[in-house]
Design a protein around this motif. Structure first.
Motif, mmCIF file in Angstrom:
data_model
loop_
_atom_site.group_PDB
_atom_site.id
_atom_site.type_symbol
_atom_site.label_atom_id
_atom_site.label_comp_id
_atom_site.label_asym_id
_atom_site.label_seq_id
_atom_site.Cartn_x
_atom_site.Cartn_y
_atom_site.Cartn_z
ATOM 1 N N VAL A 34 14.151 136.679 16.375
ATOM 2 C CA VAL A 34 13.127 137.345 17.181
ATOM 3 C C VAL A 34 11.868 136.490 17.111
ATOM 4 O O VAL A 34 11.304 136.283 16.030
ATOM 5 C CB VAL A 34 12.852 138.769 16.652
ATOM 6 C CG1 VAL A 34 11.755 139.434 17.479
ATOM 7 C CG2 VAL A 34 14.136 139.606 16.688
ATOM 8 N N ILE A 45 7.110 143.439 15.830
ATOM 9 C CA ILE A 45 8.159 142.414 15.739
ATOM 10 C C ILE A 45 9.124 142.741 14.607
ATOM 11 O O ILE A 45 10.344 142.585 14.742
ATOM 12 C CB ILE A 45 7.524 141.023 15.551
ATOM 13 C CG1 ILE A 45 6.751 140.611 16.814
ATOM 14 C CG2 ILE A 45 8.586 139.984 15.205
ATOM 15 C CD1 ILE A 45 7.598 140.462 18.062
ATOM 16 N N LYS A 48 11.531 145.262 15.827
ATOM 17 C CA LYS A 48 12.589 144.640 16.631
ATOM 18 C C LYS A 48 13.710 144.139 15.717
ATOM 19 O O LYS A 48 14.901 144.375 15.980
ATOM 20 C CB LYS A 48 12.027 143.459 17.426
ATOM 21 C CG LYS A 48 10.974 143.788 18.464
ATOM 22 C CD LYS A 48 11.550 144.346 19.734
ATOM 23 C CE LYS A 48 10.502 144.449 20.838
ATOM 24 N NZ LYS A 48 10.988 145.253 21.985
ATOM 25 N N CYS A 49 13.338 143.450 14.646
ATOM 26 C CA CYS A 49 14.342 142.950 13.701
ATOM 27 C C CYS A 49 15.128 144.096 13.068
ATOM 28 O O CYS A 49 16.368 144.036 12.955
ATOM 29 C CB CYS A 49 13.668 142.128 12.616
ATOM 30 S SG CYS A 49 12.998 140.543 13.157
ATOM 31 N N ASN A 51 15.755 146.973 14.234
ATOM 32 C CA ASN A 51 16.669 147.570 15.220
ATOM 33 C C ASN A 51 17.924 146.713 15.408
ATOM 34 O O ASN A 51 19.033 147.246 15.559
ATOM 35 C CB ASN A 51 15.950 147.765 16.553
ATOM 36 C CG ASN A 51 14.919 148.876 16.502
ATOM 37 O OD1 ASN A 51 14.962 149.740 15.621
ATOM 38 N ND2 ASN A 51 13.980 148.875 17.432
ATOM 39 N N TRP A 52 17.751 145.393 15.411
ATOM 40 C CA TRP A 52 18.924 144.532 15.518
ATOM 41 C C TRP A 52 19.809 144.672 14.280
ATOM 42 O O TRP A 52 21.040 144.641 14.387
ATOM 43 C CB TRP A 52 18.517 143.076 15.723
ATOM 44 C CG TRP A 52 18.005 142.787 17.105
ATOM 45 C CD1 TRP A 52 16.766 142.341 17.459
ATOM 46 C CD2 TRP A 52 18.739 142.938 18.327
ATOM 47 N NE1 TRP A 52 16.674 142.217 18.824
ATOM 48 C CE2 TRP A 52 17.870 142.559 19.381
ATOM 49 C CE3 TRP A 52 20.026 143.345 18.637
ATOM 50 C CZ2 TRP A 52 18.260 142.594 20.718
ATOM 51 C CZ3 TRP A 52 20.425 143.381 19.970
ATOM 52 C CH2 TRP A 52 19.555 143.003 20.993
ATOM 53 N N TYR A 122 9.135 137.130 23.034
ATOM 54 C CA TYR A 122 8.230 137.976 23.814
ATOM 55 C C TYR A 122 6.902 137.243 24.030
ATOM 56 O O TYR A 122 6.318 136.724 23.071
ATOM 57 C CB TYR A 122 7.977 139.299 23.071
ATOM 58 C CG TYR A 122 9.251 140.035 22.759
ATOM 59 C CD1 TYR A 122 9.746 141.015 23.602
ATOM 60 C CD2 TYR A 122 10.004 139.705 21.621
ATOM 61 C CE1 TYR A 122 10.940 141.667 23.332
ATOM 62 C CE2 TYR A 122 11.193 140.345 21.340
ATOM 63 C CZ TYR A 122 11.658 141.322 22.208
ATOM 64 O OH TYR A 122 12.850 141.950 21.928
ATOM 65 N N GLU A 207 7.318 147.366 21.022
ATOM 66 C CA GLU A 207 7.801 148.530 20.281
ATOM 67 C C GLU A 207 6.705 149.555 20.046
ATOM 68 O O GLU A 207 6.966 150.762 20.024
ATOM 69 C CB GLU A 207 8.370 148.082 18.930
ATOM 70 C CG GLU A 207 9.688 147.353 19.015
ATOM 71 C CD GLU A 207 10.811 148.227 19.521
ATOM 72 O OE1 GLU A 207 10.826 149.438 19.201
ATOM 73 O OE2 GLU A 207 11.672 147.703 20.254
ATOM 74 N N ASP A 221 15.968 146.363 27.228
ATOM 75 C CA ASP A 221 16.611 146.234 25.915
ATOM 76 C C ASP A 221 18.113 146.502 26.008
ATOM 77 O O ASP A 221 18.906 145.888 25.281
ATOM 78 C CB ASP A 221 15.953 147.177 24.918
ATOM 79 C CG ASP A 221 14.550 146.727 24.521
ATOM 80 O OD1 ASP A 221 14.170 145.591 24.851
ATOM 81 O OD2 ASP A 221 13.836 147.529 23.889
#
Length: 233
Positions: A34, A45, A48-49, A51-52, A122, A207, A221
């Motif tokens: 990311v 950020i 985001k990580c 969630n992955w 992003y 987010e 997404d």
């Protein structure tokens, strides 16, 4: 499980931190890098990580501002922070940032036993994701509202892996002429797919904070998740 982890530069002469989120059981199906906005590896950020990782990937967010100042975290909704972020972006050597991203790819590939590595970025990170598609050995690349990609089209001949671009049509940092140049310039590139998001602005998939558009973020997404599921398997 998530924490900051040091990564060696390609030259091996220094180390920089990356936020790393690991899936339950530490068995990752692939890795995703990311790439930060101009606000650093902030809470958005890191989310985001996280969630992955919940989706089964090991996720890395390298701190690309580390040579100037490690662990910068700024808020896009705070005017003073926004101005600071612009200053950090202007000081960043983007060619060097790509080398740090390449070092992160190398570390991530080891973590998944030689498996595949995807990249998603992003804003500034969207631009860097496109540059990485042209310059690194990653396996799939996604750019959200990448700035200045229209000026990088001369590099696209080097793209050999799938690339997905999310383009909000009301992006006040990427105007209509730049968007048209991207569409026209990459129309014949079989590796690149562009999705427009009518009426949405820069940062719509953040987010956290006021920039987020929930419907647009969910749509983009979802497309990104399907793209990585197809190309990182």
């Amino acid at each position: 499980m998530a924490d900051f982890t040091p990564i060696a530069t390609l030259e091996g002469d220094a180390r920089f931190d990356a936020y790393v989120a690991r899936p339950e059981g530490d068995e990752a199906k692939a890795a995703i890098i990311v790439i930060q906005e101009i606000f650093g590896v902030n809470a958005g950020i890191r989310t985001k990580c996280d969630n992955w990782a919940k989706a089964g990937y090991i996720a890395y967010a390298p701190d690309l501002f580390w040579r100037e100042q490690p662990h910068i975290e700024l808020d896009a909704d705070v005017p003073e922070d926004f101005q600071q972020a612009l200053g950090h972006m202007q000081k960043l050597n983007q060619d060097q940032a790509i080398r740090d991203i390449e070092a992160t790819i190398k570390a991530a590939r080891v973590a998944v036993n030689g498996g595949k590595v995807g990249l998603v970025g992003y804003c500034l990170g969207g631009r860097l994701a496109f540059m990485a598609a042209c310059r690194t050995d990653g396996d799939a690349f996604v750019a959200y509202y990448g700035v200045g990609i229209d000026g990088l089209l001369g590099e696209q001949h080097a793209i050999g892996k799938p690339v997905l671009l999310h383009v909000p049509t009301a992006d006040h940092f990427v105007g209509p002429d730049a968007q048209k140049a991207m569409h026209d310039g990459m129309a014949d590139n079989r590796h690149v797919t562009l999705h427009d998001y009518d009426g949405l602005d820069h940062g719509f998939a953040a987010e956290l904070g006021a920039r987020r558009d929930e419907d647009g973020a969910q749509l983009a997404d979802g497309r990104t998740a399907a793209f990585f599921a197809a190309h990182l398997a």
